[in-house]
Design a protein around this motif. Structure first.
Motif, mmCIF file in Angstrom:
data_model
loop_
_atom_site.group_PDB
_atom_site.id
_atom_site.type_symbol
_atom_site.label_atom_id
_atom_site.label_comp_id
_atom_site.label_asym_id
_atom_site.label_seq_id
_atom_site.Cartn_x
_atom_site.Cartn_y
_atom_site.Cartn_z
ATOM 1 N N TYR A 4 61.897 24.760 25.064
ATOM 2 C CA TYR A 4 61.006 23.746 26.238
ATOM 3 C C TYR A 4 59.769 24.190 26.077
ATOM 4 O O TYR A 4 58.241 23.272 26.011
ATOM 5 C CB TYR A 4 61.487 23.360 27.649
ATOM 6 C CG TYR A 4 62.534 22.027 27.260
ATOM 7 C CD1 TYR A 4 62.237 20.870 26.850
ATOM 8 C CD2 TYR A 4 63.113 21.840 28.757
ATOM 9 C CE1 TYR A 4 62.638 19.972 27.109
ATOM 10 C CE2 TYR A 4 64.416 20.955 28.386
ATOM 11 C CZ TYR A 4 63.822 19.461 27.314
ATOM 12 O OH TYR A 4 64.904 19.272 27.382
ATOM 13 N N VAL B 156 68.057 19.265 25.616
ATOM 14 C CA VAL B 156 66.392 19.581 24.724
ATOM 15 C C VAL B 156 66.405 18.427 23.848
ATOM 16 O O VAL B 156 65.944 17.917 22.549
ATOM 17 C CB VAL B 156 67.219 21.156 24.049
ATOM 18 C CG1 VAL B 156 66.435 21.421 22.876
ATOM 19 C CG2 VAL B 156 67.064 21.892 25.600
ATOM 20 N N VAL C 162 61.080 22.818 33.352
ATOM 21 C CA VAL C 162 61.420 22.960 32.112
ATOM 22 C C VAL C 162 61.432 24.871 32.174
ATOM 23 O O VAL C 162 62.507 25.174 31.097
ATOM 24 C CB VAL C 162 60.387 23.387 31.243
ATOM 25 C CG1 VAL C 162 60.130 21.128 31.095
ATOM 26 C CG2 VAL C 162 58.922 23.930 31.077
ATOM 27 N N HIS D 181 59.881 14.944 25.056
ATOM 28 C CA HIS D 181 60.223 16.701 25.652
ATOM 29 C C HIS D 181 59.402 16.270 27.038
ATOM 30 O O HIS D 181 58.113 15.879 26.138
ATOM 31 C CB HIS D 181 60.033 17.721 24.339
ATOM 32 C CG HIS D 181 61.139 18.398 23.847
ATOM 33 N ND1 HIS D 181 61.384 19.562 23.235
ATOM 34 C CD2 HIS D 181 62.643 17.793 24.507
ATOM 35 C CE1 HIS D 181 63.113 19.580 22.750
ATOM 36 N NE2 HIS D 181 63.047 18.098 23.588
#
Length: 641
Positions: free
Chosen positions: A486, A426, A598, A526
């Protein structure tokens, strides 16, 4: 996507190599995802008829489930046989039969040829209570007592096990013809020369390392290349230990040149890094082959290492290796175990921060007591107090001679945030910025995140807090926290508010803007997530381009006030970074199809979905010495593949 049931594939291919079994038996593999209910499994398993033999590949997470299914099976077919194999039940026949008397046979050690002999005995009309002639198993006597036969010798020539891929024992494609598994799982060898106190690997498959032949492995790799498999995951204990591992890498790279796949390799790397390891790493870098290189340290405390039986291993000369890999620009992560005998809160945190100066992605695992290991067999010596999991059969450490119950609860909270935020990427580059420019260690920042979320009255904190609460004791829902950060906008905004209120005020004014930009860059990289249940991508979805046949989302013209990639690279290499404002613009590429990554806890896979530069994406997509890959626009609002 499914996980490949390699162990079951070995059993099936070996059994069907016997002409009689192939002629007189049908073997079907049932492969279930985690979370599947007992009722749904039973209905699927028995709706088309009840088998004569039901065989389970057992580890701690499925032991209770499979024991319950064995009970149902025996109600439907009292004369059927139930066989269990796997490291969790091997040499544990007495306990297995006591808990689940419906189980007839427990296989001890490698099971391929033992399973074949069990099926032959069934076809011969032998009673499951009369299996004394088959080595490598434990069965129940006519009186219901466990009888452990002589151990079977290890399989010396691994090529005697027919390939489950080349024989077709494992179905590789789905109804659309696509490769059906998340990754392709292979073994190049078996055996582990070590016998660590917490691990059963060496005990399960032997301490002598045996290898499959190069020709066989190449055939398997070529089959996966033709199926356009992105990632190969090796089940070896110490890949890079043998000279033959260099040959495997040569073949992998050559096939990638020819077919464009596979693109990445993940494995458990050799604990002691030999000449072969460095040669393999150099070849991978030149070829643009992705991998996560592991420092399987488990602890940096000398006393704890001694109790682990790892004192004589060279893994602790790790800093030069970490520095070398970092300078080579290669992805590196490390492993630590919390709760090992001899470790204290102070020694663990000191080791964590020492390690994080070189490796920010640290997988921190809670101490588990596994069957047939020194820690389990000598619990009283180490003062270990444990509890079994709610939904599994692992023993979780609650306290020991050097850790109190209260200290363990405190550390379980830290482990949760360390795993979710650092291990699962993260935040990635932020750690080096905080440490080198702001004087804030990685553990301090993680404890700050934990305290902020645990004490916050913000409604966005509640789902994360609930997921964390389940983690006390080591059995927590790590994946839920990862998924929230996420995929959930509220959780992301919460992270921004934490930064603004808890971190930025602590940064020196002259570097705060730079560290802010590093943090923002982490969030920008991300993975791009699109809910696979939505029929069409959202209107603001990023466009998708194809690089050598693989889709990438593109975020164009990302503007940064500082050259963040250059600053981070300099800090990681212990060079002086240029911190002057330097407006930078770049395009970020994100591999499509991140929805499985994710929502899981596989940090080795999620790293492949992070935003990267065009150069990195091209290197990831192109094989060595092939014509330059070209980009082509696929759609204006491309979704995930």
């Amino acid at each position: 996507m499914e996980s490949m049931p390699l162990a079951m594939g070995y059993m099936k291919s070996t059994a069907l190599a016997d002409e009689r079994i192939a002629r007189e038996a049908e073997i079907k593999i049932l492969n279930y995802r985690g979370g599947k209910t007992l009722s749904s499994m039973a209905n699927e398993m028995f709706r088309d008829g009840v088998p004569d033999v039901l065989a389970f590949s057992v580890l701690g997470w499925n032991f209770r489930t499979f024991g319950s299914l064995a009970e149902t099976f025996k109600q439907l077919n009292p004369d059927g046989w139930v066989v269990m194999g796997g490291t969790h039940v091997a040499h544990q026949g007495s306990r297995v039969f006591r808990m689940f008397p419906e189980v007839d046979v427990v296989v001890n050690g490698e099971g391929e040829f033992v399973f074949r002999d069990i099926l032959s005995a069934r076809l011969d009309g032998t009673s499951p209570r009369e299996l004394g002639s088959i080595t490598g198993l434990t069965y129940q006597s006519p009186e219901g007592l466990p009888v452990k036969n002589e151990d079977r010798a290890r399989i010396e020539n691994l090529d005697d096990i027919p390939s489950p891929f080349l024989t077709g024992a494992l179905e590789l494609t789905d109804e659309k013809g696509d490769f059906r598994y998340d990754v392709a799982i292979m073994e190049t060898n078996r055996g582990c020369p070590y016998k660590c106190a917490f691990c059963y690997w060496g005990g399960a498959i032997g301490q002598k390392v045996r290898a499959f032949s190069r020709d066989r492995l190449r055939e398997e790799l070529e089959l996966f290349a033709k199926h356009q498999v992105h990632t190969i995951v090796l089940c070896d204990a110490n890949f890079g230990l043998l000279r033959s591992d260099v040959d495997f890498m040569d073949d992998l790279i050559e096939l990638r040149e020819q077919y464009g796949f596979p693109r990445a390799l993940e494995t458990s790397w050799a604990k002691n890094k030999s000449k072969s390891f460095f040669e393999i790493v150099s070849k991978m870098k030149k070829a643009g082959m992705r991998s996560s290189f592991t420092l399987a340290l488990q602890t940096l405390d000398d006393n704890t290492l001694n109790l682990m039986n790892r004192k004589n291993m060279k893994v602790n000369a790790w800093e030069d290796l970490a520095e070398w890999l970092g300078k080579e620009g290669l992805d590196l992560y490390a492993e630590l175990i919390w709760g090992a005998p001899g470790e204290t809160v102070e020694s663990f945190m000191e080791g964590y921060d020492k390690l994080s100066r070189r490796v920010s992605r640290i997988a921190c695992y809670p101490m588990l007591m596994l069957p047939n290991t020194d820690y389990t067999e000598q619990k009283s010596r180490y003062g270990i107090i444990s509890v079994r999991g709610d939904n599994d059969d692992f023993e979780y450490m609650l306290a020991n001679n050097t850790v109190t119950f209260a200290q363990n609860q405190q550390m379980q909270r830290f482990l949760y945030w360390a795993r979710v935020v650092a291990e699962m990427c993260v935040l990635r580059s932020t750690w080096v910025g905080l440490r080198e420019l702001g004087g804030i260690t990685q553990s301090e920042a993680l404890r700050s995140i934990g305290s902020y979320i645990e004490e916050s009255g913000d409604p966005a904190a509640e789902p994360l807090r609930a997921a964390m609460a389940s983690a006390i004791g080591g059995t927590g829902d790590i994946a839920q926290g990862v998924t929230l950060f996420y995929t959930d906008a509220d959780s992301r905004e919460l992270l921004l508010r934490w930064w603004a209120s808890e971190i930025r005020p602590k940064l020196p004014a002259e570097v705060a803007p730079v560290v802010d930009e590093i943090f923002r860059f982490d969030l920008l990289t991300h993975p791009v997530y699109h809910d696979p249940d939505l029929p069409v991508p959202p209107e603001d979805a990023l466009p998708v381009v194809s690089l050598r046949g693989e889709g990438y989302h593109v975020r164009e013209d990302v503007k940064l006030e500082y050259d963040v990639p250059a600053i981070v690279a300099a800090l990681r290499a212990d060079r002086e970074a240029d911190l002057r404002p330097s407006p930078t613009s770049l395009d970020l590429y994100y591999r499509t199809g991140s929805h499985n990554a994710v929502t899981s806890t596989n940090h080795e896979v999620i790293i492949h979905y992070m935003g990267m530069s065009k150069e990195e994406a091209l290197a990831n997509a192109a094989a060595l010495d092939t014509p330059a890959a070209t980009s082509e626009l696929v759609s204006d609002h491309g979704g995930c593949s």
